[in-house]
Design an enzyme around this catalytic site. Structure first.
Site, PDB file in Angstrom:
ATOM      1  N   LYS A  17       0.849  -1.202   0.000  1.00 51.65           N
ATOM      2  CA  LYS A  17       0.000   0.000   0.000  1.00 51.65           C
ATOM      3  C   LYS A  17       0.880   1.246   0.000  1.00 51.65           C
ATOM      4  O   LYS A  17       2.064   1.195   0.387  1.00 51.65           O
ATOM      5  CB  LYS A  17      -0.929   0.029   1.221  1.00 51.65           C
ATOM      6  CG  LYS A  17      -0.236   0.041   2.600  1.00 51.65           C
ATOM      7  CD  LYS A  17       0.191   1.409   3.108  1.00 51.65           C
ATOM      8  CE  LYS A  17       0.888   1.319   4.465  1.00 51.65           C
ATOM      9  NZ  LYS A  17       1.698   2.483   4.814  1.00 51.65           N
ATOM     10  N   SER A 110       2.484  -6.201   7.229  1.00 52.68           N
ATOM     11  CA  SER A 110       1.044  -6.218   7.510  1.00 52.68           C
ATOM     12  C   SER A 110       0.303  -6.964   6.403  1.00 52.68           C
ATOM     13  O   SER A 110      -0.585  -7.779   6.673  1.00 52.68           O
ATOM     14  CB  SER A 110       0.514  -4.777   7.602  1.00 52.68           C
ATOM     15  OG  SER A 110       1.234  -4.059   8.576  1.00 52.68           O
ATOM     16  N   ASP A 143      -1.891  -1.389  10.724  1.00 44.82           N
ATOM     17  CA  ASP A 143      -1.870  -1.337   9.257  1.00 44.82           C
ATOM     18  C   ASP A 143      -2.420  -2.594   8.593  1.00 44.82           C
ATOM     19  O   ASP A 143      -2.331  -2.726   7.382  1.00 44.82           O
ATOM     20  CB  ASP A 143      -0.405  -1.222   8.799  1.00 44.82           C
ATOM     21  CG  ASP A 143      -0.023   0.204   8.474  1.00 44.82           C
ATOM     22  OD1 ASP A 143      -0.831   1.099   8.739  1.00 44.82           O
ATOM     23  OD2 ASP A 143       1.086   0.393   7.951  1.00 44.82           O
TER      24      ASP A 143
HETATM   25  O1  C5P Z   1       0.097  -1.033  15.256  1.00 50.13           O
HETATM   26  P1  C5P Z   1       1.533  -1.286  14.993  1.00 50.13           P
HETATM   27  O2  C5P Z   1       2.051  -2.529  15.625  1.00 50.13           O
HETATM   28  O3  C5P Z   1       1.910  -1.191  13.559  1.00 50.13           O
HETATM   29  O4  C5P Z   1       2.309  -0.087  15.700  1.00 50.13           O
HETATM   30  C1  C5P Z   1       3.678  -0.137  15.957  1.00 50.13           C
HETATM   31  C2  C5P Z   1       4.042   1.027  16.872  1.00 50.13           C
HETATM   32  O5  C5P Z   1       3.888   2.266  16.144  1.00 50.13           O
HETATM   33  C3  C5P Z   1       3.138   1.178  18.086  1.00 50.13           C
HETATM   34  O6  C5P Z   1       3.601   0.413  19.158  1.00 50.13           O
HETATM   35  C4  C5P Z   1       3.253   2.668  18.366  1.00 50.13           C
HETATM   36  O7  C5P Z   1       4.474   2.949  19.010  1.00 50.13           O
HETATM   37  C5  C5P Z   1       3.362   3.263  16.986  1.00 50.13           C
HETATM   38  N1  C5P Z   1       2.045   3.714  16.468  1.00 50.13           N
HETATM   39  C6  C5P Z   1       1.492   4.880  16.978  1.00 50.13           C
HETATM   40  N2  C5P Z   1       0.287   5.308  16.496  1.00 50.13           N
HETATM   41  C7  C5P Z   1      -0.345   4.634  15.502  1.00 50.13           C
HETATM   42  C8  C5P Z   1       0.212   3.455  14.966  1.00 50.13           C
HETATM   43  C9  C5P Z   1       1.427   3.020  15.464  1.00 50.13           C
HETATM   44  O8  C5P Z   1       2.063   5.535  17.856  1.00 50.13           O
HETATM   45  N3  C5P Z   1      -1.497   5.104  15.046  1.00 50.13           N
END
Ligand code: C5P
Length: 341
Positions: A17, A110, A143
């Site tokens: 994406k 993802s 994601d």
């Molecule tokens: O959801 P995901 O595992 O991809 O997120 C990885 C890290 O990125 C989270 O632990 C957080 O630190 C950060 N994050 C965030 N806000 C989001 C998505 C991700 O702060 N909307």
């Protein structure tokens, strides 16, 4: 229930994406940030083979040493959750043919997880409900859910709340994949530090707060601003309202004209100046719009025609960039091609 049939292998494409604009809002109590973005699936992809047989355990195989094999792998995590939810025991082998960059901002890990889930369901001849799939995907990462929708997708919340937007026509683009990997959590932390420097108290400066150099809008004002740009774009393209010169000829280019921007550029470009150079190189190579995707390091450019994209990619490669001409994928193309390997 134990899996009792001969092993069954399913091959699944795992499309990438890009983000057509991304705004980072205030940090939340759970450590995530509010996000507003439009995701768009593209034709670049990894290929996964999911095999289910008798026994137990999950094995990940991938030639790329940067891909984790254990419980931190997104495919491992989603398969574990899906097997529990389905109440099935079996041995699952996931082979990942990695073509997308690791930590590239193209959602590679993802997308891999969602493809593993879809491949698993097909191999088991069992289906989760759509709501179960979305829930499990969101538990593994912000994601993931977008890849259960495909095409052009509005992302809200921490990015995991996804809403299909009207299917846009496929559009030629070029993706540049620099060698560096950008850590998403680090990029969010850097964004917080930037805002603390500007406002002193974590994104909460009121609208119109002035520092020596500039006026800083509040985090929520900035979300509203991008929200308005998206609404103006969608209204122009699809509402039939009598603004401008009628229905947009090219909805994607109309969107980028609405002035959308990826906030991550503010913190990632100063740290990796070569990525800013990559964006400029894409523009010089003929892109109508160029941007960082997610937190990077991948950059993309939207081009007027397929021919211009192919020529632009060749020019970028001559300059030493790793660049590939590709196309955005509509929702229907995404779902048609996902199992068609
Ligand atoms: O959801 P995901 O595992 O991809 O997120 C990885 C890290 O990125 C989270 O632990 C957080 O630190 C950060 N994050 C965030 N806000 C989001 C998505 C991700 O702060 N909307």
């Amino acid at each position: 229930m134990a899996y009792n049939l001969p092993s069954m292998t399913v091959t699944v494409r795992s499309f990438a994406k890009i983000n057509l604009g991304l705004r980072i809002g205030a940090p939340r109590a759970d450590g995530f940030h509010e996000l507003l973005t439009v995701y768009q699936t593209i034709a670049l992809h990894d290929v996964l083979r999911v095999t289910v047989g008798r026994g137990t355990g999950i094995e990940i195989r991938c030639a790329d040493p940067r891909v984790p094999r254990g419980g931190s792998n997104t495919c491992f995590r989603i398969v574990e959750k899906a097997m529990q939810t389905l109440g099935v025991k079996g041995r699952v082998l996931i082979e990942i043919e990695k073509r997308l960059p690791v930590q590239g901002g193209l959602g590679g890990a993802s997308a891999n997880a969602v493809s593993a889930l879809l491949g698993l369901e097909r191999a088991l001849k069992k289906s989760l409900s759509t709501a179960q799939r979305l829930r499990i995907a969101a538990e593994v990462g912000s994601d993931l859910p977008l890849f259960l929708v495909g095409g052009t997708v509005l992302g809200l919340g921490r990015g995991e709340q996804v809403y299909p937007l009207e299917d846009l026509p496929a559009h030629p683009c070029v993706v540049v994949t620099p060698e560096v990997g950008v850590s998403t959590p680090k990029a969010f932390a850097e964004w917080d530090r930037l805002w603390d420097r500007l406002c002193g108290d974590g994104h909460s400066c009121p609208s119109g707060t002035s520092t020596a150099e500039l006026t800083v809008p509040s985090a929520s004002d900035r979300m509203v601003e991008l929200g308005c740009a998206y609404s103006a774009w969608l209204s122009k393209c699809y509402s039939g309202a009598p603004f401008g010169r009628g229905r947009a000829e090219n909805p994607l280019l109309e969107l980028v004209r609405a002035g959308i921007k990826n906030d991550f550029e503010e913190v990632v470009f100063p740290e990796y100046p070569e990525l800013c150079e990559g964006k400029r190189a894409l523009e010089r190579a003929g892109a109508k719009y160029a941007s960082l995707s997610g937190s990077g390091s991948a950059l993309y450019g939207l081009f007027a025609t397929r021919q211009a994209a192919v020529k632009g990619a060749a020019r970028l490669r001559k300059q030493g960039w790793k660049a590939e001409a590709t196309t955005t994928l509509t929702r229907s193309q995404y779902w048609r091609q996902i199992f068609d390997c």
